[in-house]
Scaffold this active site. Structure first.
Site, PDB file in Angstrom:
ATOM      1  N   PHE A 148     -35.724  30.161 -51.178  1.00  0.00           N
ATOM      2  CA  PHE A 148     -35.253  31.547 -51.089  1.00  0.00           C
ATOM      3  C   PHE A 148     -34.373  31.829 -52.305  1.00  0.00           C
ATOM      4  O   PHE A 148     -33.369  31.151 -52.521  1.00  0.00           O
ATOM      5  CB  PHE A 148     -34.453  31.795 -49.813  1.00  0.00           C
ATOM      6  N   ASP A 233     -30.351  27.127 -58.611  1.00  0.00           N
ATOM      7  CA  ASP A 233     -29.862  28.279 -57.855  1.00  0.00           C
ATOM      8  C   ASP A 233     -28.758  27.808 -56.910  1.00  0.00           C
ATOM      9  O   ASP A 233     -29.019  27.177 -55.891  1.00  0.00           O
ATOM     10  CB  ASP A 233     -31.025  28.895 -57.072  1.00  0.00           C
ATOM     11  N   LYS A 262     -22.294  35.334 -54.027  1.00  0.00           N
ATOM     12  CA  LYS A 262     -21.773  35.254 -52.659  1.00  0.00           C
ATOM     13  C   LYS A 262     -20.268  35.040 -52.614  1.00  0.00           C
ATOM     14  O   LYS A 262     -19.499  35.972 -52.793  1.00  0.00           O
ATOM     15  CB  LYS A 262     -22.534  34.189 -51.870  1.00  0.00           C
TER      16      LYS A 262
END
Length: 361
Positions: A148, A233, A262
């Site tokens: 993802f 990532d 985030k």
């Protein structure tokens, strides 16, 4: 003004959201019994309107590594607002972006020398894809099954989960996927010498899938051998979730590209960044003409930068990364026996406080 609005319209949260934003999501929340009215958040807890306290295991999908409404980050944001700094001047710069970039680079391998700020994780991934292609003069991208990386078109094309992508094709050309953990499959793809970058989560966020021993080191070595950029990532894994500031530290990696977002702002404001090796930067931003080849209007705004600086300080001062490692080990010790005790638990796995229990039977 805001307090008055919230007090005047209290109790309308779900009806208003259903009427104006996403009624199907409201149906989901009601079906699973999560249509509670939340009154406040503090640290690792959420409180509903009846005063009940809940341990927040979701953490805003990884935004709240320093806890909800962290007072240190909050104070930095208030201070930044009161300073009336001349941020986002566009034809010019303010001091805060450089200060945050400096602090990020202090905490990463020397191979990473440049920072490009973004407003989200998926935007950081988009930047990695775009700049990686330009730097290598290659067009193809390899990522892994079940990965993802975000929900914008480029990030979506790199995703390896059909649930997120199957209804939104055709996706961008030049994207391929290999099994997570399979070095032979990766090498077969890299052998073409057409791959701009290999994009991989050190720990896959969807499912908390851990890499096999030596997989990430082997992938990095293969990328170096074939002239492919090694892109990690860290949007979900970064800033302490796995017991290291960055998950790639567990394997001693030195990536060419690292995406973060985030929890960098403590969960207060949108923020992200692409950390890149100097040779990547030099190939893309190679002249005065190309000095603005990529950017984002709001990304290096002073509020986001102040929040980022305060979050890094909070992680250091409260030793939250070390705490994540210690509590993560304890969590596994306490939960691994559940596999033998209950048929409903098939497997327990994790790294730091990035943890998952897989259902059985």
């Amino acid at each position: 003004m805001i307090r008055e609005l919230l007090e005047a319209r209290a109790g309308e949260e779900y009806a208003l959201y259903a009427r104006t934003i996403n009624p199907q999501f409201m149906r989901v929340l009601k079906t699973i019994g999560f249509d509670r009215v939340w009154s406040r958040g503090e640290g690792q807890y959420l409180y509903d309107s009846d005063g009940n306290r809940y341990l927040d295991l979701l953490g805003g999908f990884g935004m709240f590594n320093v806890g909800r409404n962290n007072q240190g980050v909050r104070a930095a944001l208030i201070e930044a607002l009161e300073l009336d700094t001349p941020g986002s001047v566009q034809l010019g710069v303010s001091l805060l972006p450089g200060l945050l970039a400096e602090e990020l680079l202090k905490r990463t391998p020397s191979r990473l020398e440049r920072v490009l700020f973004t407003s989200s994780g998926t935007e950081a991934v988009e930047a990695a894809l775009k700049l990686g292609r330009a730097a290598t003069r290659r067009s193809r991208v390899i990522s892994t099954h079940h990965a993802f990386h975000g929900l914008t078109l480029g990030s979506l094309s790199a995703n390896g989960d059909p649930h997120f992508v199957e209804r939104f094709g055709p996706l961008l050309p030049g994207f391929s996927h290999v099994p997570f953990g399979d070095l032979d499959a990766l090498e077969r793809e890299l052998h073409s010498e057409e791959i701009a970058l290999f994009l991989v989560e050190p720990v896959q966020g969807k499912g908390v899938n851990l890499p096999p021993d030596d997989y990430l080191q082997g992938a990095q070595e293969l990328c170096r051998r074939h002239g492919t950029l090694f892109a990690v990532d860290e949007v979900q894994t970064g800033f302490g979730r796995t017991g290291k500031l960055f998950a790639f530290e567990h394997w001693g990696l030195e990536p060419d590209l690292v995406t973060v977002a985030k929890s960098l702002s403590g969960g207060y404001v949108p923020v992200g960044a692409l950390l890149m090796a100097r040779h990547v930067y030099d190939e893309v931003f190679d002249s005065l003409e190309h000095s603005v080849s990529h950017g984002s209007t709001f990304a290096p705004n002073d509020l986001a930068m102040a929040a980022g600086l305060a979050t890094l300080r909070e992680l250091d001062d409260a030793k939250l990364v070390e705490r994540s490692e210690r509590l993560g080990r304890r969590l596994l010790e306490l939960t691994e026996p559940l596999v033998d005790r209950y048929d409903a638990v098939k497997e327990v796995r994790g790294l730091g406080l990035m943890w998952a229990a897989l259902p059985g039977g």
